[in-house]
Design a protein around this motif. Structure first.
Motif, PDB file in Angstrom:
ATOM      1  N   CYS A 123       0.854  -1.198   0.000  1.00 18.57           N
ATOM      2  CA  CYS A 123       0.000   0.000   0.000  1.00 18.57           C
ATOM      3  C   CYS A 123       0.886   1.243   0.000  1.00 18.57           C
ATOM      4  O   CYS A 123       1.588   1.499   0.964  1.00 18.57           O
ATOM      5  CB  CYS A 123      -0.865   0.015   1.253  1.00 18.57           C
ATOM      6  SG  CYS A 123      -1.898  -1.442   1.385  1.00 18.57           S
ATOM      7  N   PHE A 125      -1.042  -8.678   4.217  1.00 18.72           N
ATOM      8  CA  PHE A 125      -0.697  -7.399   4.857  1.00 18.72           C
ATOM      9  C   PHE A 125      -1.606  -6.289   4.352  1.00 18.72           C
ATOM     10  O   PHE A 125      -1.176  -5.174   3.985  1.00 18.72           O
ATOM     11  CB  PHE A 125       0.787  -7.039   4.685  1.00 18.72           C
ATOM     12  CG  PHE A 125       1.261  -6.153   5.816  1.00 18.72           C
ATOM     13  CD1 PHE A 125       1.755  -4.872   5.569  1.00 18.72           C
ATOM     14  CD2 PHE A 125       1.176  -6.591   7.126  1.00 18.72           C
ATOM     15  CE1 PHE A 125       2.161  -4.046   6.620  1.00 18.72           C
ATOM     16  CE2 PHE A 125       1.588  -5.771   8.175  1.00 18.72           C
ATOM     17  CZ  PHE A 125       2.062  -4.492   7.918  1.00 18.72           C
ATOM     18  N   HIS A 126      -2.873  -6.615   4.325  1.00 19.26           N
ATOM     19  CA  HIS A 126      -3.914  -5.659   3.948  1.00 19.26           C
ATOM     20  C   HIS A 126      -5.094  -5.973   4.865  1.00 19.26           C
ATOM     21  O   HIS A 126      -5.593  -7.098   4.868  1.00 19.26           O
ATOM     22  CB  HIS A 126      -4.304  -5.813   2.478  1.00 19.26           C
ATOM     23  CG  HIS A 126      -5.098  -4.664   1.967  1.00 19.26           C
ATOM     24  ND1 HIS A 126      -4.547  -3.431   1.712  1.00 19.26           N
ATOM     25  CD2 HIS A 126      -6.420  -4.546   1.699  1.00 19.26           C
ATOM     26  CE1 HIS A 126      -5.502  -2.606   1.290  1.00 19.26           C
ATOM     27  NE2 HIS A 126      -6.635  -3.252   1.266  1.00 19.26           N
ATOM     28  N   HIS A 127      -5.469  -4.999   5.684  1.00 18.70           N
ATOM     29  CA  HIS A 127      -6.328  -5.302   6.833  1.00 18.70           C
ATOM     30  C   HIS A 127      -7.713  -4.662   6.733  1.00 18.70           C
ATOM     31  O   HIS A 127      -7.821  -3.480   6.411  1.00 18.70           O
ATOM     32  CB  HIS A 127      -5.628  -4.855   8.115  1.00 18.70           C
ATOM     33  CG  HIS A 127      -4.300  -5.514   8.302  1.00 18.70           C
ATOM     34  ND1 HIS A 127      -3.152  -5.062   7.665  1.00 18.70           N
ATOM     35  CD2 HIS A 127      -3.938  -6.624   8.982  1.00 18.70           C
ATOM     36  CE1 HIS A 127      -2.133  -5.851   7.997  1.00 18.70           C
ATOM     37  NE2 HIS A 127      -2.583  -6.814   8.779  1.00 18.70           N
ATOM     38  N   TRP A 133     -10.979  -1.039   2.882  1.00 20.56           N
ATOM     39  CA  TRP A 133     -10.555   0.168   2.187  1.00 20.56           C
ATOM     40  C   TRP A 133      -9.053   0.310   2.404  1.00 20.56           C
ATOM     41  O   TRP A 133      -8.479  -0.389   3.228  1.00 20.56           O
ATOM     42  CB  TRP A 133     -11.309   1.412   2.679  1.00 20.56           C
ATOM     43  CG  TRP A 133     -10.843   1.975   3.984  1.00 20.56           C
ATOM     44  CD1 TRP A 133     -10.051   3.077   4.172  1.00 20.56           C
ATOM     45  CD2 TRP A 133     -11.132   1.481   5.301  1.00 20.56           C
ATOM     46  NE1 TRP A 133      -9.827   3.294   5.522  1.00 20.56           N
ATOM     47  CE2 TRP A 133     -10.484   2.327   6.233  1.00 20.56           C
ATOM     48  CE3 TRP A 133     -11.878   0.413   5.796  1.00 20.56           C
ATOM     49  CZ2 TRP A 133     -10.555   2.133   7.613  1.00 20.56           C
ATOM     50  CZ3 TRP A 133     -11.936   0.212   7.166  1.00 20.56           C
ATOM     51  CH2 TRP A 133     -11.286   1.056   8.055  1.00 20.56           C
ATOM     52  N   THR A 134      -8.419   1.153   1.651  1.00 23.07           N
ATOM     53  CA  THR A 134      -6.962   1.298   1.749  1.00 23.07           C
ATOM     54  C   THR A 134      -6.647   2.566   2.519  1.00 23.07           C
ATOM     55  O   THR A 134      -6.898   3.682   2.038  1.00 23.07           O
ATOM     56  CB  THR A 134      -6.316   1.303   0.364  1.00 23.07           C
ATOM     57  OG1 THR A 134      -6.615   0.036  -0.271  1.00 23.07           O
ATOM     58  CG2 THR A 134      -4.790   1.462   0.458  1.00 23.07           C
ATOM     59  N   HIS A 135      -6.132   2.383   3.722  1.00 22.79           N
ATOM     60  CA  HIS A 135      -5.868   3.524   4.617  1.00 22.79           C
ATOM     61  C   HIS A 135      -4.874   4.492   3.973  1.00 22.79           C
ATOM     62  O   HIS A 135      -5.032   5.702   4.062  1.00 22.79           O
ATOM     63  CB  HIS A 135      -5.282   3.037   5.949  1.00 22.79           C
ATOM     64  CG  HIS A 135      -5.988   1.857   6.522  1.00 22.79           C
ATOM     65  ND1 HIS A 135      -5.377   0.937   7.357  1.00 22.79           N
ATOM     66  CD2 HIS A 135      -7.259   1.401   6.367  1.00 22.79           C
ATOM     67  CE1 HIS A 135      -6.240  -0.004   7.688  1.00 22.79           C
ATOM     68  NE2 HIS A 135      -7.387   0.236   7.119  1.00 22.79           N
ATOM     69  N   ALA A 136      -3.875   3.934   3.278  1.00 21.18           N
ATOM     70  CA  ALA A 136      -2.789   4.777   2.738  1.00 21.18           C
ATOM     71  C   ALA A 136      -3.294   5.808   1.739  1.00 21.18           C
ATOM     72  O   ALA A 136      -2.697   6.863   1.566  1.00 21.18           O
ATOM     73  CB  ALA A 136      -1.729   3.894   2.091  1.00 21.18           C
TER      74      ALA A 136
HETATM   75  C1  LIG Z   1       2.058   0.857   7.465  1.00 19.59           C
HETATM   76  C2  LIG Z   1       0.719   0.455   6.833  1.00 19.59           C
HETATM   77  O1  LIG Z   1      -0.260   0.425   7.784  1.00 19.59           O
HETATM   78  C3  LIG Z   1       0.884  -0.887   6.150  1.00 19.59           C
HETATM   79  O2  LIG Z   1       1.689  -0.705   5.038  1.00 19.59           O
HETATM   80  C4  LIG Z   1      -0.407  -1.516   5.646  1.00 19.59           C
HETATM   81  C5  LIG Z   1      -1.068  -2.361   6.690  1.00 19.59           C
HETATM   82  N1  LIG Z   1      -2.373  -2.820   6.271  1.00 19.59           N
HETATM   83  C6  LIG Z   1      -3.156  -2.009   5.521  1.00 19.59           C
HETATM   84  N2  LIG Z   1      -4.449  -2.301   5.327  1.00 19.59           N
HETATM   85  C7  LIG Z   1      -5.258  -1.483   4.632  1.00 19.59           C
HETATM   86  N3  LIG Z   1      -6.556  -1.806   4.470  1.00 19.59           N
HETATM   87  N4  LIG Z   1      -4.782  -0.338   4.125  1.00 19.59           N
HETATM   88  C8  LIG Z   1      -3.515   0.069   4.254  1.00 19.59           C
HETATM   89  O3  LIG Z   1      -3.141   1.148   3.767  1.00 19.59           O
HETATM   90  C9  LIG Z   1      -2.609  -0.797   4.958  1.00 19.59           C
HETATM   91  N5  LIG Z   1      -1.321  -0.515   5.117  1.00 19.59           N
END
Ligand SMILES: C[C@H](O)[C@H](O)[C@H]1CNC2=NC(N)=NC(=O)C2=N1
Length: 113
Positions: A12, A72-74, A89-92
């Motif tokens: 991300c 690694f996507h939560h 959704w993508t936090h980044a």
């Molecule tokens: C540092 C950052 O939280 C990590 O790169 C990952 C962790 N898991 C994540 N999960 C989701 N849904 N969006 C993110 O942007 C994301 N970033």
């Protein structure tokens, strides 16, 4: 396993583009049980999974958690008696990325596992 769920999430990045309206229209058809929702101004994908009791809901929750760590996507996960609500959704980028659709498809596959 679908084409979408066979794919892997990419890292991300803050400069990654959000999915376009056209991409959203195409990708959402591949995960028909999910709905796009806007929460706090952020477009997200959401699905409710129903179960017979809390124990089964919790077992599914743990599978989703393992998937999240593997990719690694939560997601956001709300675990209740007989129901688990999963939200991606993508936090980044504060919006939707293709990763969210891949993880939604992979989450659907967990029902078969
Ligand atoms: C540092 C950052 O939280 C990590 O790169 C990952 C962790 N898991 C994540 N999960 C989701 N849904 N969006 C993110 O942007 C994301 N970033």
């Amino acid at each position: 396993m679908s084409d979408l769920s066979a794919q892997k999430c990419e890292a991300c990045r803050a400069d990654a583009p959000q999915v376009s309206d056209e991409e959203l229209a195409t990708l959402i058809k591949m995960i028909p049980d999910w709905v796009p929702v806007v929460k706090d101004g952020v477009m997200q994908l959401e699905r409710e999974f129903k179960f017979k009791n809390f124990k089964l809901a919790l077992a599914f929750t743990n599978k989703v958690a393992e998937l999240a760590e593997a990719e690694f996507h939560h997601p956001g996960i709300l675990t209740e008696w007989g129901k688990v609500t999963v939200t991606y959704w993508t936090h980044a980028i504060n919006g939707l990325h293709k990763n969210d659709f891949i993880c939604a498809a992979k989450t659907d596959d967990l029902l078969e596992s």
